[in-house]
Each structure stands twice: as C-alpha cells, then as structure tokens.
Enzyme design. Sequence first.
Site, PDB file in Angstrom:
ATOM      1  N   ALA A 216       0.843  -1.209   0.000  1.00  0.00           N
ATOM      2  CA  ALA A 216       0.000   0.000   0.000  1.00  0.00           C
ATOM      3  C   ALA A 216       0.874   1.253   0.000  1.00  0.00           C
ATOM      4  O   ALA A 216       0.666   2.182  -0.804  1.00  0.00           O
ATOM      5  CB  ALA A 216      -0.919  -0.013   1.214  1.00  0.00           C
ATOM      6  N   GLY A 218       4.039   1.377  -0.822  1.00  0.00           N
ATOM      7  CA  GLY A 218       4.842   1.332  -2.043  1.00  0.00           C
ATOM      8  C   GLY A 218       4.106   1.897  -3.243  1.00  0.00           C
ATOM      9  O   GLY A 218       4.680   2.625  -4.064  1.00  0.00           O
ATOM     10  N   GLU A 235      10.596  -2.829  -2.531  1.00  0.00           N
ATOM     11  CA  GLU A 235      10.648  -4.218  -2.041  1.00  0.00           C
ATOM     12  C   GLU A 235       9.472  -4.375  -1.087  1.00  0.00           C
ATOM     13  O   GLU A 235       9.471  -3.793  -0.005  1.00  0.00           O
ATOM     14  CB  GLU A 235      11.966  -4.491  -1.317  1.00  0.00           C
ATOM     15  CG  GLU A 235      13.211  -4.250  -2.154  1.00  0.00           C
ATOM     16  CD  GLU A 235      13.324  -5.177  -3.341  1.00  0.00           C
ATOM     17  OE1 GLU A 235      12.690  -6.248  -3.335  1.00  0.00           O
ATOM     18  OE2 GLU A 235      14.049  -4.831  -4.288  1.00  0.00           O
ATOM     19  N   CYS A 269       8.804 -10.579   5.558  1.00  0.00           N
ATOM     20  CA  CYS A 269       8.236 -10.509   4.204  1.00  0.00           C
ATOM     21  C   CYS A 269       8.222 -11.901   3.588  1.00  0.00           C
ATOM     22  O   CYS A 269       7.391 -12.216   2.749  1.00  0.00           O
ATOM     23  CB  CYS A 269       9.033  -9.545   3.342  1.00  0.00           C
ATOM     24  SG  CYS A 269      10.790  -9.941   3.273  1.00  0.00           S
TER      25      CYS A 269
HETATM   26  P1  NAD Z   1       4.826   0.284   6.010  1.00  0.00           P
HETATM   27  O1  NAD Z   1       4.615   0.390   4.561  1.00  0.00           O
HETATM   28  O2  NAD Z   1       3.729   0.636   6.932  1.00  0.00           O
HETATM   29  O3  NAD Z   1       6.066   1.219   6.465  1.00  0.00           O
HETATM   30  C1  NAD Z   1       7.354   1.090   5.924  1.00  0.00           C
HETATM   31  C2  NAD Z   1       8.091   2.409   6.073  1.00  0.00           C
HETATM   32  O4  NAD Z   1       7.436   3.388   5.270  1.00  0.00           O
HETATM   33  C3  NAD Z   1       8.108   2.973   7.493  1.00  0.00           C
HETATM   34  O5  NAD Z   1       9.349   3.585   7.731  1.00  0.00           O
HETATM   35  C4  NAD Z   1       6.993   4.005   7.461  1.00  0.00           C
HETATM   36  O6  NAD Z   1       7.149   5.033   8.407  1.00  0.00           O
HETATM   37  C5  NAD Z   1       7.148   4.536   6.058  1.00  0.00           C
HETATM   38  N1  NAD Z   1       5.957   5.165   5.484  1.00  0.00           N
HETATM   39  C6  NAD Z   1       4.650   4.940   5.769  1.00  0.00           C
HETATM   40  N2  NAD Z   1       3.863   5.740   5.014  1.00  0.00           N
HETATM   41  C7  NAD Z   1       4.680   6.448   4.213  1.00  0.00           C
HETATM   42  C8  NAD Z   1       4.484   7.411   3.175  1.00  0.00           C
HETATM   43  N3  NAD Z   1       3.259   7.834   2.830  1.00  0.00           N
HETATM   44  N4  NAD Z   1       5.562   7.918   2.535  1.00  0.00           N
HETATM   45  C9  NAD Z   1       6.800   7.489   2.851  1.00  0.00           C
HETATM   46  N5  NAD Z   1       7.062   6.611   3.831  1.00  0.00           N
HETATM   47  C10 NAD Z   1       6.008   6.087   4.496  1.00  0.00           C
HETATM   48  O7  NAD Z   1       5.333  -1.192   6.281  1.00  0.00           O
HETATM   49  P2  NAD Z   1       5.735  -1.869   7.668  1.00  0.00           P
HETATM   50  O8  NAD Z   1       4.507  -2.209   8.424  1.00  0.00           O
HETATM   51  O9  NAD Z   1       6.807  -1.094   8.337  1.00  0.00           O
HETATM   52  O10 NAD Z   1       6.429  -3.188   7.127  1.00  0.00           O
HETATM   53  C11 NAD Z   1       5.727  -4.337   6.772  1.00  0.00           C
HETATM   54  C12 NAD Z   1       5.773  -4.550   5.278  1.00  0.00           C
HETATM   55  O11 NAD Z   1       7.115  -4.527   4.804  1.00  0.00           O
HETATM   56  C13 NAD Z   1       5.232  -5.905   4.898  1.00  0.00           C
HETATM   57  O12 NAD Z   1       4.424  -5.754   3.759  1.00  0.00           O
HETATM   58  C14 NAD Z   1       6.480  -6.693   4.566  1.00  0.00           C
HETATM   59  O13 NAD Z   1       6.257  -7.794   3.724  1.00  0.00           O
HETATM   60  C15 NAD Z   1       7.327  -5.640   3.934  1.00  0.00           C
HETATM   61  N6  NAD Z   1       8.736  -6.022   3.892  1.00  0.00           N
HETATM   62  C16 NAD Z   1       9.282  -6.341   2.681  1.00  0.00           C
HETATM   63  C17 NAD Z   1      10.601  -6.755   2.588  1.00  0.00           C
HETATM   64  C18 NAD Z   1      11.221  -7.126   1.256  1.00  0.00           C
HETATM   65  O14 NAD Z   1      12.428  -7.226   1.181  1.00  0.00           O
HETATM   66  N7  NAD Z   1      10.440  -7.334   0.220  1.00  0.00           N
HETATM   67  C19 NAD Z   1      11.381  -6.818   3.750  1.00  0.00           C
HETATM   68  C20 NAD Z   1      10.797  -6.462   4.967  1.00  0.00           C
HETATM   69  C21 NAD Z   1       9.466  -6.063   5.032  1.00  0.00           C
END
Ligand code: NAD
Length: 454
Positions: A216, A218, A235, A269
């Site tokens: 979401a 991303g 990612e 993830c």
């Molecule tokens: P999230 O998307 O809520 O937050 C991730 C980061 O983005 C945080 O630092 C958050 O503060 C920031 N963020 C939130 N809204 C933003 C915006 N509008 N603009 C810019 N930055 C913003 O995710 P989360 O809950 O921290 O992590 C869980 C997710 O991460 C899961 O979907 C997991 O699968 C994924 N993940 C993927 C990998 C991979 O390598 N593919 C690795 C680890 C986690």
Amino acid sequence: MPTSSGRTFEKLRPADGSLLCHVARSDAVDVDRAVAAARVARADWAARTPVERGHLLRSLTLALQARREEFAKLVVEETGKSLELALAETDAAIEMGFFVAGEGHRLYGRTTTSAMPNRTVMSMRRPVGVAALIVSFNTPLPNYAWKTFPAVFCGNTAVLKPSEHTPASASFFAELCQEFLPPGVLNVVHGLGPETGAPLVEHEGVDLVSFTGSAATGRWIQERAGRRLAKVCLELGGKNALVVCDDADLDRAVEWSLASAFSNAGQRCAAASRLVVFEDVYDEFRERLVEGARAYETGPLISEDSLVRILAALDGADVVTGGERLDRPGWWLAPTVLENVPADGDLSCRELFGPVTILYRVGDLDEAIELVNDSPYGLTSAIHTANLHRAMGFADAVQAGVVVVNGGTHGSEPHMGFGGVKQSGTGWREAGVEALDVYTEWKYVNLIADPAKT
Ligand code: NAD
C-alpha cells in the site's frame, strides 16, 4: 538532532507495552535540512574512489561487529524478539557490510565491440545522487544495512528514514556511521510515515527512492515519485507458500513450516503464510503442525495497532489453533493456523504480517502450483519433496523471486539477490551484486584513440 518543531512521539516496548523512549517527530522542514546536507556532501563523496569507500565501509562494519551484542540488545527492547534472533540478524547485516566493502576492489564495468573500427567502448557505474532509504521495522539492522551500505558505497549520499517502531537501533546505527563517514553522507530522519516519509519521497532534491515496506505504501510512493520521474526501487510484501508433497520428509516439513510461519512473530516478508499440503498427508501434517504451533515460542507483534488489525481480519475465520491475544502485557498473538479459507478469499490474498498461516489441501502438484500462483504476491516459495522432477517442475513454474527445495521460505544471504515478482516489488533485487544496479547508473564511454583512423 532535535527537530525544528521540538515535537516527539512515544515508543513503547512490544513485550510489555511500557515506555521505551521519546522519539523526534520530524516534519518537512527537518527532511529539507537532511536532503540539503546530503546534496552538499554529494560531489566530494562521489569523487572518492570505490576502493576508499570500500575501506571506510569495512572499518564501519568492523566497529559494528565489535558492538554486536549492544546493538542486538537494543533490538530486543524495541521489537520484543529474542536475543538469539536479534544477534543472528545483526550478524547478517555485518556480513552484508563485508560483502559490499569487497566491491571496492571490483565494481566491474564491461568493454564491448563496435561496428566502427578503432573505437573502444566501455561501461562504468556512476552514483545516482541523493538516495532516500525508507524501511520497515521487522529486521532493523539488516533493513538499514541492505540499503545504506550499497547506497553509500556506490557514491551516493543518503537520507535514511527508519521505521517509527525501531528508533533506538536507528540512532545507534546513525551514530556509528557518523564516526566513519564524512558529514552529510548519511542523514537519518526519525518520524512517522506521512509526516516524515512522505515529504522525503516528494522532495525534488531526492534522485532515488529505495523503499522496503507494504504494498500500500509502495504504491503511493511509486505514484508520487513517478511524477518527477525519480528512480524508484520497491521491495514489498508477500503471501508466501510452502508446498508439502506426499513424498516429503514430514518431520522436516513440519519443522520448516513452523519456523517459516511463526519466527519473528510472522513479521517477515518471506513468512510462509500459506501451507499447501497433498491430500494423502494432510491429516498427519495438520496434526503435527498444530501440536508444534501450540508449543511454539514466538515474539510479540510490533504494536497494539498491528494486533488489533490482525484480530479483526481473523474474525469469522475457521481457526484450528491460536487466533487470540495472549493473556499478558504487550502485543502477543498465539501462533495461529487456519483452514477452509477459499483460495480467492481475502485472507488468502492479504498479507497479515503476523504469526498466522493457512492450510490448503490439494490433490497433486499441478493443483498446488495453480494455487500458489493464484496470488497478488510472488516473493518467496518452498516445496518439500524427495522427487527431483517435482522440485524442478515447481521451481520452473512458480511465480516467485526465490524458490527453496526442502527448506523454509527464506530471505536471502548477502551475496544473493533478493526480491519478488508481481506486487512483491518492482523488479529490482536487493543484496548481491544486483543491489549495485539500484544504486548506480550505467555510463557508456566511447573512445576513438586515433581520430585519423575513423
Ligand atoms: P509500512 O509500509 O507501513 O512502512 C514502511 C516504512 O514506510 C516505514 O518507515 C513508514 O514510516 C514509512 N511510510 C509509511 N507511510 C509512508 C508514506 N506515505 N511515505 C513514505 N514513507 C512512508 O510497512 P511496515 O509495516 O513497516 O512493514 C511491513 C511490510 O514490509 C510488509 O508488507 C512486509 O512484507 C514488507 N517487507 C518487505 C521486505 C522485502 O524485502 N520485500 C522486507 C521487509 C518487510
């Protein structure tokens, strides 16, 4: 550094809900300051040789190694995971540092042929510029390392936005980096996603956004950074499947399923949130899995919000075991196994990011592959079988960035590229030499040594 507004937010310990610290709540003014510092430092840093940048990174990694326990203990406090897990993650990040530092002696380009006589053509890597590095909370140090190390090694300067859930490890990492890197090369802005991350994504001074987090967030980042055509690497999440065939070693398959589904409280993830089991061994596998799940010691979820969100998603589901909050302070969810969930149902398609896995029953490998691929995500996958044809057939047909035979739905080692297909990412790979493609641009240099000969 304090924020311009002086505002802070509270960070609580997931294990018991107590207050850990107050954290700087950065806004657009603070982000602007960090990007400005990165832009000032850019030219001098890019002008250093890759060998020198590699040496600096190696020194930084050695310092990290010397303080690994200190670091891991902070991670335990801010995430609630076990010290053993936190140490293993810290060591993985250290390995990443050494791997990237070694690129100082490689960072290879290519030479190629030309249709024109007397022309030499070579390609070389160049830094992109200022990189915004935005990461999730789940494995704090690897998340910083996977992005920061290749980004700065490649000659970029960076602004790291850690998760609001892991400020202690982020501050520690930032302070250590400041000891080894020139001022402005790595800047860290603490804060909340919409207040800190969003202005960073939208900042005109940012040339590259590298993000690890939910699909979401991303999607939003891709749209906003896309408006100014900034380079974007995403990612994202997974709904990873582990297939258990009727010829599998069931003891191992159960063991790997439990670890894949429940380690780090399923906040990976690469977590196995779908277990696809052949009809003939389904009942036996189910019985052993449930027994294992009841005994599994997993950590807490990262926040109350996360726990409430997952419990709401489970409402009305067919729960085989778990599905409830543990009776203790903090945000603990019992390891949870579901069944009878339709393959196209919401729970089958939505990543929960918690200790929840779903059992599916299939008749054969074709049916298993169809079910595994019927997902919006495609990050990791695994199959348990003694049959080489099945293993290779699955590896060939599965829509995923990583396939494991007779193991768990893993992440990656530092020298292996890691990333997914479909909504798990946008085609880039982190770690490995593949990460260099994220943090550099190719430049082609055409050399005509003797103009008279053209
Ligand atoms: P999230 O998307 O809520 O937050 C991730 C980061 O983005 C945080 O630092 C958050 O503060 C920031 N963020 C939130 N809204 C933003 C915006 N509008 N603009 C810019 N930055 C913003 O995710 P989360 O809950 O921290 O992590 C869980 C997710 O991460 C899961 O979907 C997991 O699968 C994924 N993940 C993927 C990998 C991979 O390598 N593919 C690795 C680890 C986690």
